[in-house]
Motif scaffolding. Structure first.
Motif, PDB file in Angstrom:
ATOM      1  N   SER A  71      46.598  91.008  42.230  1.00  0.00           N
ATOM      2  CA  SER A  71      47.018  90.483  43.527  1.00  0.00           C
ATOM      3  C   SER A  71      48.535  90.312  43.601  1.00  0.00           C
ATOM      4  N   ASN A  72      49.201  90.499  42.489  1.00  0.00           N
ATOM      5  CA  ASN A  72      50.669  90.488  42.505  1.00  0.00           C
ATOM      6  C   ASN A  72      51.200  91.915  42.586  1.00  0.00           C
ATOM      7  N   GLN A  73      52.374  92.072  43.132  1.00  0.00           N
ATOM      8  CA  GLN A  73      53.037  93.379  43.078  1.00  0.00           C
ATOM      9  C   GLN A  73      53.224  93.739  41.617  1.00  0.00           C
ATOM     10  N   ALA A  74      52.804  94.963  41.267  1.00  0.00           N
ATOM     11  CA  ALA A  74      52.818  95.354  39.868  1.00  0.00           C
ATOM     12  C   ALA A  74      54.203  95.217  39.230  1.00  0.00           C
ATOM     13  N   ALA A  75      55.242  95.602  39.962  1.00  0.00           N
ATOM     14  CA  ALA A  75      56.570  95.668  39.362  1.00  0.00           C
ATOM     15  C   ALA A  75      57.164  94.302  39.026  1.00  0.00           C
ATOM     16  N   LYS A  76      56.591  93.256  39.594  1.00  0.00           N
ATOM     17  CA  LYS A  76      57.175  91.943  39.349  1.00  0.00           C
ATOM     18  C   LYS A  76      56.535  91.246  38.153  1.00  0.00           C
ATOM     19  N   ASP A  77      57.311  90.423  37.515  1.00  0.00           N
ATOM     20  CA  ASP A  77      56.750  89.532  36.510  1.00  0.00           C
ATOM     21  C   ASP A  77      55.833  88.563  37.247  1.00  0.00           C
ATOM     22  N   TYR A  78      54.817  88.057  36.581  1.00  0.00           N
ATOM     23  CA  TYR A  78      54.007  87.058  37.255  1.00  0.00           C
ATOM     24  C   TYR A  78      53.583  85.959  36.309  1.00  0.00           C
ATOM     25  N   VAL A  79      53.275  84.830  36.889  1.00  0.00           N
ATOM     26  CA  VAL A  79      52.897  83.662  36.100  1.00  0.00           C
ATOM     27  C   VAL A  79      51.391  83.636  35.930  1.00  0.00           C
ATOM     28  N   PHE A  80      50.971  83.657  34.699  1.00  0.00           N
ATOM     29  CA  PHE A  80      49.548  83.602  34.394  1.00  0.00           C
ATOM     30  C   PHE A  80      49.116  82.138  34.391  1.00  0.00           C
ATOM     31  N   ASP A  81      48.389  81.780  35.427  1.00  0.00           N
ATOM     32  CA  ASP A  81      47.967  80.389  35.580  1.00  0.00           C
ATOM     33  C   ASP A  81      46.443  80.364  35.649  1.00  0.00           C
ATOM     34  N   ILE A  82      45.844  80.098  34.514  1.00  0.00           N
ATOM     35  CA  ILE A  82      44.385  80.225  34.414  1.00  0.00           C
ATOM     36  C   ILE A  82      43.663  79.327  35.410  1.00  0.00           C
ATOM     37  N   ASP A  83      44.176  78.132  35.611  1.00  0.00           N
ATOM     38  CA  ASP A  83      43.499  77.207  36.529  1.00  0.00           C
ATOM     39  C   ASP A  83      43.493  77.754  37.955  1.00  0.00           C
ATOM     40  N   ARG A  84      44.591  78.370  38.313  1.00  0.00           N
ATOM     41  CA  ARG A  84      44.664  78.940  39.653  1.00  0.00           C
ATOM     42  C   ARG A  84      43.750  80.160  39.773  1.00  0.00           C
ATOM     43  N   PHE A  85      43.768  81.014  38.751  1.00  0.00           N
ATOM     44  CA  PHE A  85      42.984  82.243  38.821  1.00  0.00           C
ATOM     45  C   PHE A  85      41.481  81.984  38.889  1.00  0.00           C
ATOM     46  N   ILE A  86      41.016  80.957  38.181  1.00  0.00           N
ATOM     47  CA  ILE A  86      39.570  80.740  38.178  1.00  0.00           C
ATOM     48  C   ILE A  86      39.141  79.813  39.313  1.00  0.00           C
ATOM     49  N   SER A  87      40.091  79.383  40.120  1.00  0.00           N
ATOM     50  CA  SER A  87      39.739  78.533  41.245  1.00  0.00           C
ATOM     51  C   SER A  87      38.894  79.309  42.252  1.00  0.00           C
ATOM     52  N   PHE A  88      37.994  78.603  42.891  1.00  0.00           N
ATOM     53  CA  PHE A  88      37.146  79.259  43.886  1.00  0.00           C
ATOM     54  C   PHE A  88      37.785  79.181  45.266  1.00  0.00           C
ATOM     55  N   GLU A  89      38.970  78.664  45.329  1.00  0.00           N
ATOM     56  CA  GLU A  89      39.672  78.556  46.605  1.00  0.00           C
ATOM     57  C   GLU A  89      40.953  79.370  46.575  1.00  0.00           C
ATOM     58  N   GLY A  90      41.352  79.821  47.748  1.00  0.00           N
ATOM     59  CA  GLY A  90      42.599  80.566  47.834  1.00  0.00           C
ATOM     60  C   GLY A  90      42.414  82.034  47.497  1.00  0.00           C
ATOM     61  N   ASN A  91      43.539  82.726  47.340  1.00  0.00           N
ATOM     62  CA  ASN A  91      43.515  84.159  47.095  1.00  0.00           C
ATOM     63  C   ASN A  91      43.182  84.454  45.636  1.00  0.00           C
ATOM     64  N   THR A  92      41.902  84.283  45.307  1.00  0.00           N
ATOM     65  CA  THR A  92      41.462  84.471  43.918  1.00  0.00           C
ATOM     66  C   THR A  92      40.232  85.372  43.863  1.00  0.00           C
ATOM     67  N   GLY A  93      39.978  85.916  42.689  1.00  0.00           N
ATOM     68  CA  GLY A  93      38.789  86.734  42.490  1.00  0.00           C
ATOM     69  C   GLY A  93      37.515  85.962  42.791  1.00  0.00           C
ATOM     70  N   PRO A  94      37.368  84.763  42.225  1.00  0.00           N
ATOM     71  CA  PRO A  94      36.138  84.006  42.483  1.00  0.00           C
ATOM     72  C   PRO A  94      35.883  83.748  43.979  1.00  0.00           C
ATOM     73  N   TYR A  95      36.931  83.534  44.750  1.00  0.00           N
ATOM     74  CA  TYR A  95      36.734  83.298  46.180  1.00  0.00           C
ATOM     75  C   TYR A  95      36.165  84.546  46.861  1.00  0.00           C
ATOM     76  N   ILE A  96      36.683  85.713  46.495  1.00  0.00           N
ATOM     77  CA  ILE A  96      36.169  86.962  47.063  1.00  0.00           C
ATOM     78  C   ILE A  96      34.701  87.133  46.661  1.00  0.00           C
ATOM     79  N   LEU A  97      34.408  86.890  45.383  1.00  0.00           N
ATOM     80  CA  LEU A  97      33.032  87.040  44.915  1.00  0.00           C
ATOM     81  C   LEU A  97      32.123  86.052  45.623  1.00  0.00           C
ATOM     82  N   TYR A  98      32.618  84.856  45.800  1.00  0.00           N
ATOM     83  CA  TYR A  98      31.847  83.832  46.496  1.00  0.00           C
ATOM     84  C   TYR A  98      31.444  84.317  47.884  1.00  0.00           C
ATOM     85  N   THR A  99      32.369  84.934  48.576  1.00  0.00           N
ATOM     86  CA  THR A  99      32.094  85.426  49.924  1.00  0.00           C
ATOM     87  C   THR A  99      31.005  86.501  49.902  1.00  0.00           C
ATOM     88  N   ILE A 100      31.095  87.391  48.937  1.00  0.00           N
ATOM     89  CA  ILE A 100      30.076  88.449  48.830  1.00  0.00           C
ATOM     90  C   ILE A 100      28.713  87.835  48.526  1.00  0.00           C
TER      91      ILE A 100
END
Length: 588
Positions: free
Chosen positions: A445-474
Motif C-alpha cells: 500500500s506504500n509507493q514502492a520507491a519510498k522507504d516505509y515504516v513497518f508498524d505491525i500494530d497498524r498493519f494487523i489492525s482491522f480498521e483503516g487502509n489495511t489488509g485485514p479491513y479489506i478481507l473483513y469487507t469480503i
RNA sequence: GCGUCUGUAGCUCAGUGGAUAGAGCAAUGGCCUCCGGAGCCGUGUGCGUAGGUUCGAUUCCUAUCAGACGCACCA
C-alpha cells in the motif's frame, strides 16, 4: 470492454467537433469535486486561448452538444469553464451487468500479449530469507500477477545468488568440521553420496560462522577463495558439495516462498549464466566496447543526452574474475536465447539503480538486446522500524522472515480469539491468511520507491487502509450471500438495476473504474494504486451496506439487484487482492 | 565533491497543471427492536523555503534547506 473514461471521451470528442473545436481538448477525468460532479472535462479552458473565446462560452456550447448523450445524466458548464458530468444510472447499471458477465470483469486483455521477464526475489543459497528479501518477493509477485491478469506472458525468475565466495566459505568450513568426508580426499575416485552431509539448520549455521571466520582469519579467507576458484573451474568433489548445498537450500527456500504465496516460474541462478561469460567478454572486446583500465576490463556507458558522466561498467576484475554486472549480462544472454522476452522488469533495492543502469546500457550497446528493448528497474525503499531506521530485531540483528511471519500470525491469532468463538484450529488457519494479508498489504500500500515504516500494530489492525479491513469487507459480503442462500434465495449476477440511492450510486461508480485501475497500476508498476482503489471500494461498500437493507428488501427485483451488485463487489475485490498475492478466508 | 531519491495534518500515508488538497490512526461527539458494531455519521490542524513558467502551480523549472542513499574491481 472499453474503459468508462474512453467511452466518455468519445462522446466529448464528438461534442467538441460538432462545435468546431479540435477533439484533443476532449479529455475526461475523474472529478476532484465529488460534491459537484462525478467526472469533469477541463478542455474548454485549454481551448479558450487557441480560439480566443471565453472558456465558459466553449464549455456551454460543448455541454449543449452533449444533450443527446445517453451516458451522462448531467452535463453542465460552470465558471470559469469546467464541464461537470454525472454518469447516468441506467448506463452504469448496464455497464456493470456486462462486467459481471466477463471473466476479467470488464478488463480488455492486451491486444498484443508480451513475454515479460520479471527478475525478483534475489534469495541467496545457504542463507535464510530475511526481511530484506520481503519487498522484492511481495512487490515482484504482485507485478507478475498484474501482468498476467492483463494477458501478458509473465516469467518470474528468482535469480538465486548461488555462485559467489559464500560457496567457498561453506566448503572450507565444512572441511574443518568434517575432514573425513570423501569430498576432501584428493585420492578418492568413486561416486559421491547422494545424501547431503548436512541439514538445512546446519547449513544456516555454517555460513555465518565461516563468514565471521574469514573476516578474522586471512588464511582461511584465502583457502575459501581458492575453493571458490576450484569450484568455478569444475573441480568435481566441490561441484558435488555444491550440488548438496543447492539441493538442501533450494528445498528450504521453496518452502519459505510458498509460505509467502510467492511462486517462481524459474529457479535459475547466477551459476546458470556462467557458461555465457567467456563469449560475452570476447564479444565486448571484439566490438571495441571493453577496454582495460587500472587492470580491470570496463565498458563505457555514456550516451547522448547524459547531463553528467556515469561511471563505466566493470566486467572483469584485475584478477580475471567476473563479477555482478558480468553475471547479470550473461543472464540476459541466456534469457534472450531461452525466452526472447519483449520486456524486462527487475525488482530490487533502489540502491542498485546505478548497477542496473550500467547493465541495461551495456546490454544495448553490445547488442545483447535491441536498442528499443524496454528494461525497467523498479527500485524499492527500505523497510524501517518505528524509529525510522532500518528494521532490526530487538538485539540489533537481521530478522529472519520466518520469525517475522510467525510473530504476525501469533498476534492476529490472539486478536481472533479475543473477538470470536471459533475453534482454535480454525483461528490458526485464519490467522495465517489474515497475517500474510496484513504483511503484504502493509508493504504494497506504500509507493514502492519510498522507504516505509513497518508498524505491525497498524498493519494487523482491522480498521483503516489495511489488509485485514479489506478481507473483513469480503468476508462480510460472503456472509450476507450465505445467509441469502440459506433463506432459499438464488444469487444471480447481471441483475443490477439503476442505482436508487447515493450510497448505491457511489458503489457503482467505484466498480466502474476497475479495468482502468488495473491497467494503470500495471503500466506504472504501482501496486499501491490497487490498494488505494480497493480501500475506497471497501469504504463505499460498507457505506452502502449500512444504509441498505438487503435481506429484508421486499421488492424482489430490487433485492436481486442488490445481490448482483454485492456479488460483483466481492468479485472485484477478490480479483484485486488476487493480483496482490493475497487471499481471503471464509470467515474471520 | 558529484549524483539519485524523498520532504503534504501530531503520527502513518495517498493525491492533482485547475474550482474548497484527501484517508487512517490518535483526540473528541453521536448512532444498536436492523443482513457481522472488526461498522456507520460528525468535529480540528497541513503542501520544507524562495523565485520563475502559466489565465491558473502543492503538481512543471531553478535555487536553497533538511533527510536517505549511491558513486570502479562486494552482491
Amino acid at each position: 470492454m472499453k474503459k468508462i473514461l474512453a467511452i466518455m471521451e468519445e462522446e466529448l470528442k464528438q461534442a467538441f467537433l460538432d462545435c468546431g473545436y479540435e477533439e484533443n481538448y476532449a479529455k475526461a477525468v475523474l472529478s476532484n469535486r465529488p460534491d459537484l460532479c462525478e467526472y469533469q472535462c477541463n478542455g474548454a479552458m485549454a481551448a479558450a486561448k487557441a480560439y480566443k473565446k471565453k472558456p465558459i462560452e466553449i464549455a456551454s456550447q460543448v455541454a449543449e452538444a452533449l444533450s443527446g448523450s445517453k451516458i451522462f445524466s448531467m452535463k453542465e458548464a460552470v465558471m470559469p469553464g469546467f464541464i461537470n458530468l454525472k454518469v447516468s444510472e441506467e448506463f452504469a447499471a448496464e455497464y456493470l451487468n456486462q462486467m459481471a458477465g466477463e471473466e476479467k470483469l470488464g478488463l480488455e486483455p492486451v491486444k498484443k500479449p508480451e513475454t515479460i521477464m520479471v527478475d525478483y526475489g534475489g534469495a541467496n543459497v545457504a542463507k535464510p530469507l530475511h526481511v530484506g528479501h520481503l519487498r522484492s518477493a511481495v512487490i515482484g509477485e504482485s507485478i507478475k500477477r498484474m501482468g498476467r491478469f492483463l494477458g501478458h506472458q509473465m516469467i518470474g525468475d528468482v535469480h538465486l545468488g548461488d555462485w559467489g565466495l559464500q560457496m567457498g566459505l561453506i566448503i572450507e568450513e565444512l572441511r574443518e568440521r568434517k575432514p573425513d568426508l570423501v569430498y576432501f580426499d584428493e585420492s578418492y575416485t568413486g561416486e559421491y553420496p547422494t545424501e547431503a552431509p548436512f541439514t538445512i539448520s546446519e547449513l544456516e549455521e555454517i555460513y555465518p560462522a565461516a563468514s565471521a571466520k574469514s573476516k578474522e582469519d586471512e588464511r582461511f579467507k584465502e583457502r575459501a577463495q581458492n575453493a571458490t576458484f576450484r569450484l568455478q573451474n569444475g573441480y568435481k568433489p566441490y561441484r558435488a558439495v555444491w550440488q548438496h548445498i543447492m539441493a538442501v537450500s533450494l528445498a528450504d527456500l521453496k518452502k519459505n516462498y510458498a509460505n509467502l504465496n510467492v511462486e517462481f516460474d524459474l529457479w535459475k541462478g547466477e551459476s546458470d549464466a556462467q557458461p555465457y561469460i567467456p563469449a560475452l567478454i570476447d564479444d565486448l572486446v571484439e566490438k571495441g566496447l571493453a577496454y582495460e583500465s587500472q587492470g580491470a576490463l570496463v565498458v563505457d556507458i555514456a550516451q547522448e543526452g547524459d547531463s553528467k558522466e556515469l561511471p563505466p561498467c566493470i566486467v572483469r576484475k584485475s584478477d580475471g574474475a567476473a563479477l555482478y554486472a558480468t553475471s547479470d549480462l550473461a543472464t540476459i544472454i541466456e534469457r534472450e536465447k531461452d525466452f526472447h522476452p519483449d520486456r524486462y522488469i527487475y525488482i530490487a533495492d533502489k540502491r542498485q539503480e546505478l548497477h542496473f543502469t550500467q547493465v541495461f546500457r551495456v546490454a544495448k550497446k553490445a547488442g545483447i538486446v535491441s536498442q528499443e528493448m524496454p528494461m525497467a528497474f523498479l527500485g524499492f525503499g527500505t523497510m524501517n522500524g518505528k524509529d525510522g531506521k532500518p528494521f532490526k530485531t530487538r538485539d540489533g540483528g537481521v530478522m529472519r522472515l520466518e520469525h517475522l511471519i510467525a510473530n504476525i500470525n501469533e498476534q492476529v491469532f490472539n486478536r481472533i480469539m479475543e473477538n470470536r468463538t471459533v475453534s482454535e484450529e480454525e483461528a490458526r488457519n485464519t490467522a495465517k491468511i489474515v497475517g500474510l494479508a496484513a504483511l503484504k498489504y502493509g508493504d504494497l500500500s506504500n509507493q514502492a520507491a519510498k522507504d516505509y515504516v513497518f508498524d505491525i500494530d497498524r498493519f494487523i489492525s482491522f480498521e483503516g487502509n489495511t489488509g485485514p479491513y479489506i478481507l473483513y469487507t469480503i468476508v462480510r459480503i460472503k456472509s450476507i450471500l450465505n445467509k441469502f442462500a440459506e433463506n432459499g434465495g438464488k444469487a444471480e449476477s447481471g441483475k443490477i438495476l439503476s442505482a436508487a440511492s447515493d450510497s448505491e450510486k457511489g458503489l457503482c461508480l467505484l466498480l466502474l473504474r476497475f479495468n482502468d485501475v488495473m491497467e494503470t497500476s500495471f503500466a506504472e508498476l504501482a501496486p499501491h494504486k490497487i490498494c488505494q482503489y480497493i480501500y475506497e471500494l471497501s469504504n463505499e461498500f460498507n457505506r452502502f451496506y449500512h444504509d441498505t437493507k438487503i435481506l429484508s428488501e421486499e421488492d424482489s427485483d430490487r433485492q436481486a439487484s442488490y445481490i448482483s451488485l454485492i456479488m460483483l463487489t466481492k468479485d472485484v475485490l477478490t480479483a484485486s487482492i488476487g493480483v496482490l498475492g493475497i487471499e481471503a478466508p471464509e470467515r474471520m
